[in-house]
Write an enzyme that holds these catalytic residues in place. Sequence first.
Site, PDB file in Angstrom:
ATOM      1  N   LYS A  18       0.833  -1.199   0.000  1.00 22.95           N
ATOM      2  CA  LYS A  18       0.000   0.000   0.000  1.00 22.95           C
ATOM      3  C   LYS A  18       0.877   1.261   0.000  1.00 22.95           C
ATOM      4  O   LYS A  18       2.099   1.186   0.215  1.00 22.95           O
ATOM      5  CB  LYS A  18      -0.923  -0.050   1.216  1.00 22.95           C
ATOM      6  CG  LYS A  18      -2.001  -1.157   1.155  1.00 22.95           C
ATOM      7  CD  LYS A  18      -2.765  -1.224   2.480  1.00 22.95           C
ATOM      8  CE  LYS A  18      -3.903  -2.216   2.458  1.00 22.95           C
ATOM      9  NZ  LYS A  18      -4.534  -2.345   3.804  1.00 22.95           N
ATOM     10  N   PHE A  43     -15.010   3.096   8.112  1.00 23.05           N
ATOM     11  CA  PHE A  43     -13.654   3.396   7.639  1.00 23.05           C
ATOM     12  C   PHE A  43     -13.531   3.403   6.116  1.00 23.05           C
ATOM     13  O   PHE A  43     -12.450   3.618   5.586  1.00 23.05           O
ATOM     14  CB  PHE A  43     -12.648   2.397   8.248  1.00 23.05           C
ATOM     15  CG  PHE A  43     -12.915   0.946   7.933  1.00 23.05           C
ATOM     16  CD1 PHE A  43     -12.478   0.369   6.753  1.00 23.05           C
ATOM     17  CD2 PHE A  43     -13.614   0.145   8.845  1.00 23.05           C
ATOM     18  CE1 PHE A  43     -12.714  -0.972   6.468  1.00 23.05           C
ATOM     19  CE2 PHE A  43     -13.857  -1.205   8.559  1.00 23.05           C
ATOM     20  CZ  PHE A  43     -13.412  -1.756   7.367  1.00 23.05           C
ATOM     21  N   ARG A  72      -0.860 -14.223   4.356  1.00 23.51           N
ATOM     22  CA  ARG A  72      -1.561 -13.506   5.436  1.00 23.51           C
ATOM     23  C   ARG A  72      -0.811 -13.646   6.762  1.00 23.51           C
ATOM     24  O   ARG A  72      -0.764 -12.716   7.566  1.00 23.51           O
ATOM     25  CB  ARG A  72      -3.011 -13.977   5.543  1.00 23.51           C
ATOM     26  CG  ARG A  72      -3.855 -13.360   4.423  1.00 23.51           C
ATOM     27  CD  ARG A  72      -5.316 -13.661   4.545  1.00 23.51           C
ATOM     28  NE  ARG A  72      -6.009 -13.003   5.629  1.00 23.51           N
ATOM     29  CZ  ARG A  72      -6.544 -11.791   5.569  1.00 23.51           C
ATOM     30  NH1 ARG A  72      -6.441 -11.044   4.485  1.00 23.51           N
ATOM     31  NH2 ARG A  72      -7.184 -11.279   6.604  1.00 23.51           N
ATOM     32  N   THR A  75      -4.828  -7.804  10.926  1.00 24.69           N
ATOM     33  CA  THR A  75      -5.218  -6.513  10.342  1.00 24.69           C
ATOM     34  C   THR A  75      -4.736  -5.336  11.192  1.00 24.69           C
ATOM     35  O   THR A  75      -4.245  -4.341  10.664  1.00 24.69           O
ATOM     36  CB  THR A  75      -6.760  -6.457  10.199  1.00 24.69           C
ATOM     37  OG1 THR A  75      -7.190  -7.651   9.551  1.00 24.69           O
ATOM     38  CG2 THR A  75      -7.192  -5.249   9.402  1.00 24.69           C
ATOM     39  N   ARG A 120       3.130  -6.384   9.650  1.00 25.46           N
ATOM     40  CA  ARG A 120       2.323  -5.330  10.297  1.00 25.46           C
ATOM     41  C   ARG A 120       2.796  -5.057  11.725  1.00 25.46           C
ATOM     42  O   ARG A 120       2.755  -3.923  12.184  1.00 25.46           O
ATOM     43  CB  ARG A 120       0.849  -5.710  10.239  1.00 25.46           C
ATOM     44  CG  ARG A 120       0.276  -5.515   8.832  1.00 25.46           C
ATOM     45  CD  ARG A 120      -1.044  -6.208   8.657  1.00 25.46           C
ATOM     46  NE  ARG A 120      -1.725  -5.825   7.426  1.00 25.46           N
ATOM     47  CZ  ARG A 120      -2.827  -6.416   6.988  1.00 25.46           C
ATOM     48  NH1 ARG A 120      -3.369  -7.411   7.670  1.00 25.46           N
ATOM     49  NH2 ARG A 120      -3.394  -6.019   5.869  1.00 25.46           N
ATOM     50  N   GLU A 126      -9.584 -11.259  -7.058  1.00 30.00           N
ATOM     51  CA  GLU A 126      -8.678 -10.119  -6.934  1.00 30.00           C
ATOM     52  C   GLU A 126      -7.532 -10.187  -7.945  1.00 30.00           C
ATOM     53  O   GLU A 126      -7.141  -9.157  -8.508  1.00 30.00           O
ATOM     54  CB  GLU A 126      -8.126 -10.039  -5.509  1.00 30.00           C
ATOM     55  CG  GLU A 126      -9.192  -9.632  -4.508  1.00 30.00           C
ATOM     56  CD  GLU A 126      -8.711  -9.617  -3.064  1.00 30.00           C
ATOM     57  OE1 GLU A 126      -9.487  -9.210  -2.192  1.00 30.00           O
ATOM     58  OE2 GLU A 126      -7.545 -10.016  -2.800  1.00 30.00           O
TER      59      GLU A 126
HETATM   60  N1  LIG Z   1     -11.450  -0.167  11.834  1.00 31.01           N
HETATM   61  C1  LIG Z   1     -10.706   0.200  10.795  1.00 31.01           C
HETATM   62  N2  LIG Z   1     -10.248   1.469  10.703  1.00 31.01           N
HETATM   63  C2  LIG Z   1      -9.486   1.870   9.652  1.00 31.01           C
HETATM   64  N3  LIG Z   1      -9.128   1.059   8.627  1.00 31.01           N
HETATM   65  C3  LIG Z   1      -9.558  -0.214   8.695  1.00 31.01           C
HETATM   66  C4  LIG Z   1     -10.365  -0.706   9.755  1.00 31.01           C
HETATM   67  N4  LIG Z   1     -10.647  -2.011   9.523  1.00 31.01           N
HETATM   68  C5  LIG Z   1     -10.040  -2.294   8.361  1.00 31.01           C
HETATM   69  N5  LIG Z   1      -9.388  -1.231   7.867  1.00 31.01           N
HETATM   70  C6  LIG Z   1      -8.619  -1.149   6.637  1.00 31.01           C
HETATM   71  O1  LIG Z   1      -9.313  -1.877   5.655  1.00 31.01           O
HETATM   72  C7  LIG Z   1      -8.499  -2.912   5.149  1.00 31.01           C
HETATM   73  C8  LIG Z   1      -9.363  -4.073   4.785  1.00 31.01           C
HETATM   74  O2  LIG Z   1      -9.911  -4.620   5.956  1.00 31.01           O
HETATM   75  P1  LIG Z   1     -10.028  -6.198   6.131  1.00 31.01           P
HETATM   76  O3  LIG Z   1     -11.011  -6.449   7.219  1.00 31.01           O
HETATM   77  O4  LIG Z   1     -10.243  -6.821   4.795  1.00 31.01           O
HETATM   78  O5  LIG Z   1      -8.578  -6.544   6.698  1.00 31.01           O
HETATM   79  P2  LIG Z   1      -7.440  -7.473   6.113  1.00 31.01           P
HETATM   80  O6  LIG Z   1      -8.056  -8.559   5.282  1.00 31.01           O
HETATM   81  O7  LIG Z   1      -6.495  -7.852   7.196  1.00 31.01           O
HETATM   82  O8  LIG Z   1      -6.670  -6.454   5.225  1.00 31.01           O
HETATM   83  P3  LIG Z   1      -6.504  -6.460   3.661  1.00 31.01           P
HETATM   84  O9  LIG Z   1      -7.862  -6.761   3.063  1.00 31.01           O
HETATM   85  O10 LIG Z   1      -6.013  -5.048   3.371  1.00 31.01           O
HETATM   86  O11 LIG Z   1      -5.488  -7.524   3.421  1.00 31.01           O
HETATM   87  C9  LIG Z   1      -7.482  -3.163   6.251  1.00 31.01           C
HETATM   88  O12 LIG Z   1      -6.288  -3.723   5.779  1.00 31.01           O
HETATM   89  C10 LIG Z   1      -7.248  -1.772   6.779  1.00 31.01           C
HETATM   90  O13 LIG Z   1      -6.325  -1.066   5.952  1.00 31.01           O
HETATM   91 MG   LIG Z   2      -9.255  -8.142   3.594  1.00 29.80          MG
END
Ligand SMILES: Nc1ncnc2c1ncn2[C@@H]1O[C@H](COP(=O)(O)OP(=O)(O)OP(=O)(O)O)[C@@H](O)[C@H]1O
Ligand SMILES: [Mg+2]
Length: 153
Positions: free
Chosen positions: A9, A57, A85, A91, A102, A126
Amino acid sequence: MERTLVLLKPDAVQRGLIGSIIKRLEDRGLRIVAAKFMKVSQDLAEQHYAVHKGKSFYTGLIEYIIASPVLAMVWEGPAAIAAVRQTMGATRPTEASPGSVRHDYGLEVGRNLTHASDGPETAIQEVALWFSDNELVDWQRDFDRWVFETVDD
Ligand SMILES: Nc1ncnc2c1ncn2[C@@H]1O[C@H](COP(=O)(O)OP(=O)(O)OP(=O)(O)O)[C@@H](O)[C@H]1O
Ligand SMILES: [Mg+2]
């Protein structure tokens, strides 16, 4: 063999962490299939994060991903989705395991450096959203048989 989409990112790119993060994926034994350094359009960002539309968000997330270039990649290997992952970590950086990207480089969920597909169906969707078929490179490495128990011909 699984394939998964990985995004470095804007914060990872701006902070000069491209090499460090790729090194972790290479060291793990995963094999790169495609890579593209690019600015993300609003349209692509909205398609990629459609599942989060309506969440608190969401707007900030779209602004974050289009703010500066990203490195989009596809990586493959046995159980590549889970492996990537795990390498990226949870996350929320404060919940990510020590040794994960992370944890080691991040503090806030809204600046968590990477994206990685979360399951077989999302990975297929994706990869197809970010790359065309002719951008995906089929290749073998000489040491594949020392990393992969089964090597395809
Ligand atoms: N509560 C939050 N506040 C701010 N940003 C968030 C929040 N939850 C998720 N995000 C953002 O949205 C993205 C997608 O959320 P998701 O739940 O899919 O997490 P992830 O699968 O771990 O991450 P990614 O999809 O980016 O690999 C996160 O990586 C983060 O950048
Ligand atoms: Mg995700």
